[in-house]
Design an enzyme around this catalytic site. Structure first.
Site, short mmCIF file in Angstrom:
data_model
loop_
_atom_site.label_atom_id
_atom_site.label_comp_id
_atom_site.label_asym_id
_atom_site.label_seq_id
_atom_site.Cartn_x
_atom_site.Cartn_y
_atom_site.Cartn_z
N SER A 106 0.82 -1.20 0.00
CA SER A 106 0.00 0.00 0.00
C SER A 106 0.86 1.26 0.00
CB SER A 106 -0.91 0.02 1.23
OG SER A 106 -1.69 -1.14 1.27
N1 SAH Z 1 -0.35 -4.37 3.94
C1 SAH Z 1 0.14 -5.11 2.79
C2 SAH Z 1 -0.97 -5.12 1.76
C3 SAH Z 1 -0.74 -5.99 0.60
S1 SAH Z 1 -2.06 -5.92 -0.57
C4 SAH Z 1 1.36 -4.38 2.27
O1 SAH Z 1 1.34 -3.17 2.30
O2 SAH Z 1 2.31 -5.02 1.81
C5 SAH Z 1 -3.27 -6.92 0.22
C6 SAH Z 1 -2.87 -8.32 0.45
O3 SAH Z 1 -4.01 -9.04 0.95
C7 SAH Z 1 -2.41 -9.08 -0.77
O4 SAH Z 1 -1.12 -9.57 -0.54
C8 SAH Z 1 -3.43 -10.21 -0.93
O5 SAH Z 1 -2.87 -11.40 -1.42
C9 SAH Z 1 -3.91 -10.35 0.50
N2 SAH Z 1 -5.21 -11.00 0.70
C10 SAH Z 1 -6.38 -10.83 0.04
N3 SAH Z 1 -7.35 -11.59 0.57
C11 SAH Z 1 -6.79 -12.28 1.61
C12 SAH Z 1 -7.26 -13.24 2.55
N4 SAH Z 1 -8.52 -13.65 2.57
N5 SAH Z 1 -6.40 -13.71 3.47
C13 SAH Z 1 -5.10 -13.31 3.48
N6 SAH Z 1 -4.59 -12.42 2.62
C14 SAH Z 1 -5.43 -11.90 1.70
#
Ligand code: SAH
Length: 234
Positions: A64
């Site tokens: 993000s």
């Molecule tokens: N806070 C993280 C956000 C990554 S984007 C960062 O800044 O690096 C959001 C993430 O949520 C992705 O990696 C995606 O694979 C994950 N995601 C989506 N649905 C999910 C679920 N049900 N359980 C675990 N991860 C999930």
């Protein structure tokens, strides 16, 4: 100002200075957490680590934008006191889980932070990022810090309850397990809305008497949070 591509910060401290100067980071505890976790260790392209924008981390997902990490950490800050327990659902790069850990373990407190990520390949990479940021001691203490593969919409039952829960992707509905796994008191911050429609950042508070209140913080834009077969709170 090095949050825009015209001028680049060359260190994490300069980057945090610019977030503070721009008025994007106001809370001192959040500021020191950001200083202690180097964003350039949690991205694929370190050259653009200190710009205020999301960056692809592969698998169709992004780390993000820094200002969104700050917004969520500032909302959760009263529930990221030293010694508290935090859960990061959709931990991706591991950056936010690490920032939460910096806050709950401040001054050597025995707080805990846990990340759960559904893309299996991202989990060892996120652990490597934490190690590259000189936090191997966290990885060695899995009682208090862990990054695991799993469906975060079900929470992380055997590490619950959590004082703070962050969801890093937009959920179609609020998952009931996350409400159940909140401590009393505890706070959940979760983007809610369809993949290509209006999404809102929602704050859900569980009070000491376990009563639940919900409010909207702002409009947001996140990648989708998967909720296959998860019971919906509402
Ligand atoms: N806070 C993280 C956000 C990554 S984007 C960062 O800044 O690096 C959001 C993430 O949520 C992705 O990696 C995606 O694979 C994950 N995601 C989506 N649905 C999910 C679920 N049900 N359980 C675990 N991860 C999930």
């Amino acid at each position: 100002m090095c949050l825009k591509s015209a001028m680049r910060c060359s260190t994490n401290d300069q980057f945090v200075d610019s977030l503070v100067r721009a008025g994007l980071c106001k809370n001192k505890r959040v500021e020191s957490a950001l200083r202690s976790v180097d964003r350039s260790k949690f991205v694929r392209d370190p050259e653009t680590a200190y710009l205020d924008r999301p960056q692809s981390i592969g698998h169709g997902v992004t780390i993000s934008a820094p200002h969104m990490h700050v917004v969520c950490l500032e909302i959760l800050e009263p529930f990221l006191e030293p010694g508290m327990r935090a859960l990061d659902c959709g931990s991706g790069s591991g950056y936010l889980t690490a920032a939460m850990m910096a806050m709950v373990s401040e001054g050597g407190s025995p707080g805990g932070a846990f990340g759960i990520e559904c893309v299996e390949a991202l989990v060892p990479w996120s652990m490597q990022n934490v190690a590259n940021d000189n936090k191997i001691q966290w990885l060695e203490d899995t009682e208090n810090f862990d990054l695991v593969h799993g469906d975060g919409s079900k929470g992380f039952a055997n590490r619950a309850p959590f004082n703070s829960i962050h969801v890093g992707a937009a959920a179609p509905h609020i998952p009931k397990p996350l409400i159940d796994q909140l401590a009393s008191p505890g706070r959940l911050v979760i983007p809610v809305g369809p993949q290509h429609g209006a999404q809102e950042l929602i704050i859900v508070d569980k009070a000491s008497d376990s009563s639940i209140t919900k409010r909207r913080a702002m409009d947001v834009r996140y990648v989708p949070f998967h909720m296959k077969g998860t019971e919906v709170y509402e």
